[in-house]
Design an enzyme around this catalytic site. Sequence first.
Site, mmCIF file in Angstrom:
data_model
loop_
_atom_site.group_PDB
_atom_site.id
_atom_site.type_symbol
_atom_site.label_atom_id
_atom_site.label_comp_id
_atom_site.label_asym_id
_atom_site.label_seq_id
_atom_site.Cartn_x
_atom_site.Cartn_y
_atom_site.Cartn_z
ATOM 1 N N TYR A 157 0.834 -1.212 0.000
ATOM 2 C CA TYR A 157 0.000 0.000 0.000
ATOM 3 C C TYR A 157 0.872 1.267 0.000
ATOM 4 O O TYR A 157 0.374 2.357 -0.288
ATOM 5 C CB TYR A 157 -0.946 0.051 1.207
ATOM 6 C CG TYR A 157 -1.931 -1.096 1.333
ATOM 7 C CD1 TYR A 157 -2.122 -2.022 0.309
ATOM 8 C CD2 TYR A 157 -2.689 -1.257 2.492
ATOM 9 C CE1 TYR A 157 -3.010 -3.079 0.441
ATOM 10 C CE2 TYR A 157 -3.582 -2.315 2.627
ATOM 11 C CZ TYR A 157 -3.737 -3.230 1.604
ATOM 12 O OH TYR A 157 -4.623 -4.270 1.761
ATOM 13 N N LYS A 181 1.476 -6.852 5.721
ATOM 14 C CA LYS A 181 1.499 -8.041 4.854
ATOM 15 C C LYS A 181 2.775 -8.086 4.013
ATOM 16 O O LYS A 181 3.295 -7.048 3.598
ATOM 17 C CB LYS A 181 0.273 -8.034 3.923
ATOM 18 C CG LYS A 181 -1.033 -7.731 4.648
ATOM 19 C CD LYS A 181 -2.264 -7.776 3.762
ATOM 20 C CE LYS A 181 -3.479 -7.225 4.493
ATOM 21 N NZ LYS A 181 -3.731 -5.798 4.241
HETATM 22 P P1 NAD Z 1 -14.403 -1.569 1.190
HETATM 23 O O1 NAD Z 1 -15.414 -2.579 0.850
HETATM 24 O O2 NAD Z 1 -14.102 -1.244 2.610
HETATM 25 O O3 NAD Z 1 -14.833 -0.287 0.380
HETATM 26 C C1 NAD Z 1 -14.271 0.962 0.587
HETATM 27 C C2 NAD Z 1 -15.141 1.968 -0.130
HETATM 28 O O4 NAD Z 1 -16.468 1.876 0.408
HETATM 29 C C3 NAD Z 1 -14.695 3.383 0.170
HETATM 30 O O5 NAD Z 1 -13.782 3.822 -0.791
HETATM 31 C C4 NAD Z 1 -15.975 4.154 0.145
HETATM 32 O O6 NAD Z 1 -16.202 4.551 -1.182
HETATM 33 C C5 NAD Z 1 -17.014 3.149 0.515
HETATM 34 N N1 NAD Z 1 -17.524 3.360 1.910
HETATM 35 C C6 NAD Z 1 -16.850 3.176 3.069
HETATM 36 N N2 NAD Z 1 -17.651 3.434 4.116
HETATM 37 C C7 NAD Z 1 -18.855 3.795 3.606
HETATM 38 C C8 NAD Z 1 -20.085 4.176 4.177
HETATM 39 N N3 NAD Z 1 -20.249 4.229 5.510
HETATM 40 N N4 NAD Z 1 -21.103 4.480 3.345
HETATM 41 C C9 NAD Z 1 -20.967 4.393 2.002
HETATM 42 N N5 NAD Z 1 -19.831 4.024 1.404
HETATM 43 C C10 NAD Z 1 -18.784 3.738 2.202
HETATM 44 O O7 NAD Z 1 -13.055 -1.978 0.407
HETATM 45 P P2 NAD Z 1 -11.512 -2.017 0.703
HETATM 46 O O8 NAD Z 1 -10.996 -0.705 1.171
HETATM 47 O O9 NAD Z 1 -10.875 -2.581 -0.488
HETATM 48 O O10 NAD Z 1 -11.411 -3.085 1.868
HETATM 49 C C11 NAD Z 1 -11.184 -2.754 3.229
HETATM 50 C C12 NAD Z 1 -9.771 -3.063 3.625
HETATM 51 O O11 NAD Z 1 -9.454 -4.427 3.318
HETATM 52 C C13 NAD Z 1 -8.703 -2.292 2.846
HETATM 53 O O12 NAD Z 1 -8.603 -0.947 3.216
HETATM 54 C C14 NAD Z 1 -7.493 -3.122 3.145
HETATM 55 O O13 NAD Z 1 -7.001 -2.855 4.447
HETATM 56 C C15 NAD Z 1 -8.056 -4.530 3.059
HETATM 57 N N6 NAD Z 1 -7.857 -5.144 1.716
HETATM 58 C C16 NAD Z 1 -7.108 -6.272 1.637
HETATM 59 C C17 NAD Z 1 -6.887 -6.887 0.418
HETATM 60 C C18 NAD Z 1 -6.065 -8.130 0.369
HETATM 61 O O14 NAD Z 1 -5.735 -8.597 -0.744
HETATM 62 N N7 NAD Z 1 -5.717 -8.719 1.474
HETATM 63 C C19 NAD Z 1 -7.433 -6.356 -0.756
HETATM 64 C C20 NAD Z 1 -8.192 -5.201 -0.655
HETATM 65 C C21 NAD Z 1 -8.418 -4.621 0.583
#
Ligand code: NAD
Length: 279
Positions: free
Chosen positions: A51, A76
């Site tokens: 990240y 990670k």
């Molecule tokens: P997420 O499903 O949390 O979606 C984030 C998006 O949802 C935001 O950009 C925003 O637009 C929206 N959102 C957030 N809160 C909201 C609310 N209250 N109302 C309306 N919309 C809202 O997706 P993410 O960020 O990809 O996943 C969460 C975390 O998972 C990441 O930040 C990361 O730490 C982790 N992650 C890990 C991997 C992996 O391969 N291990 C991949 C992706 C993400």
Amino acid sequence: MSPIPQIALTDGHRIPQLGYGVFKIPPEQTERAVTQALELGYRHIDTAAVYGNEAGVGRAIAASGLAREELFVTTKLWNDRHDGDDPDTAVAQSLERLGLDRVDLYLVHWPTPAADNYVHAWEKLIGIRDRGLATSIGVSNFLPGHLQRLLDETAVVPAVDQIELHPAHQQPEVTAFCAAHGIRIEAWGPLGQGKYDLLELPEVTGPAAELGRTPAQVVLRWHLQHGHIVFPKSVHPERLRENLDLFGFELSDAQVAAIDVLDRPGGAGRVGPDPTVFA
Ligand code: NAD
């Protein structure tokens, strides 16, 4: 606000069920975003070397004045660092950027099966844990075949598998395998990364209206009631507050079941990379 539940891991440690994910938060905004999250009451931060924002997380932690034991920090190992002793170098670099002498949880980020080196990476994580640089260790994006190899070829069961999981992509084969082996599920992309109309579906908006909650709170509550560990990402204070305020209401069994049927089998609801080919 009610306290965040702690989930017991099979290695004897505990993890706050709700945290804050920082994927795609630009490095220069990360310190401010994490500071804001810590001020609101988040205590579990999910980051990754790839990240590019571990240093911002570290600066926010240092400035917070919070005791180390109050915080739970995950990072990670990236895909190009699995071989040889590189995982040892990679974890040292992550700890340096985070300003910590240990993380609470260190994960193999992807199995990258074509390189066939995830078992070696896992063995290196076992050593990292044994040297106290990570309290718990786990994996991410591992499917049952990958997990089975870790169980067959090493003596250590991952504490968690962090997988893409949201109503359209529930991965029942992975969650069943993990339940059978005591591996906790962390759901990444819990809101589907905003990539489909999840928050407009009647199965979500109906309970939201009935309970006087937002659609995002309904989906996050669905995760919590399934026992998933979640760390939704946002940089907006009102959403951060909303995503933390999940413990004063409950979905009925019928409301949970109505969301359960939104799964699109065969990977049709996946919004991220396919772990069988992603490198
Ligand atoms: P997420 O499903 O949390 O979606 C984030 C998006 O949802 C935001 O950009 C925003 O637009 C929206 N959102 C957030 N809160 C909201 C609310 N209250 N109302 C309306 N919309 C809202 O997706 P993410 O960020 O990809 O996943 C969460 C975390 O998972 C990441 O930040 C990361 O730490 C982790 N992650 C890990 C991997 C992996 O391969 N291990 C991949 C992706 C993400």
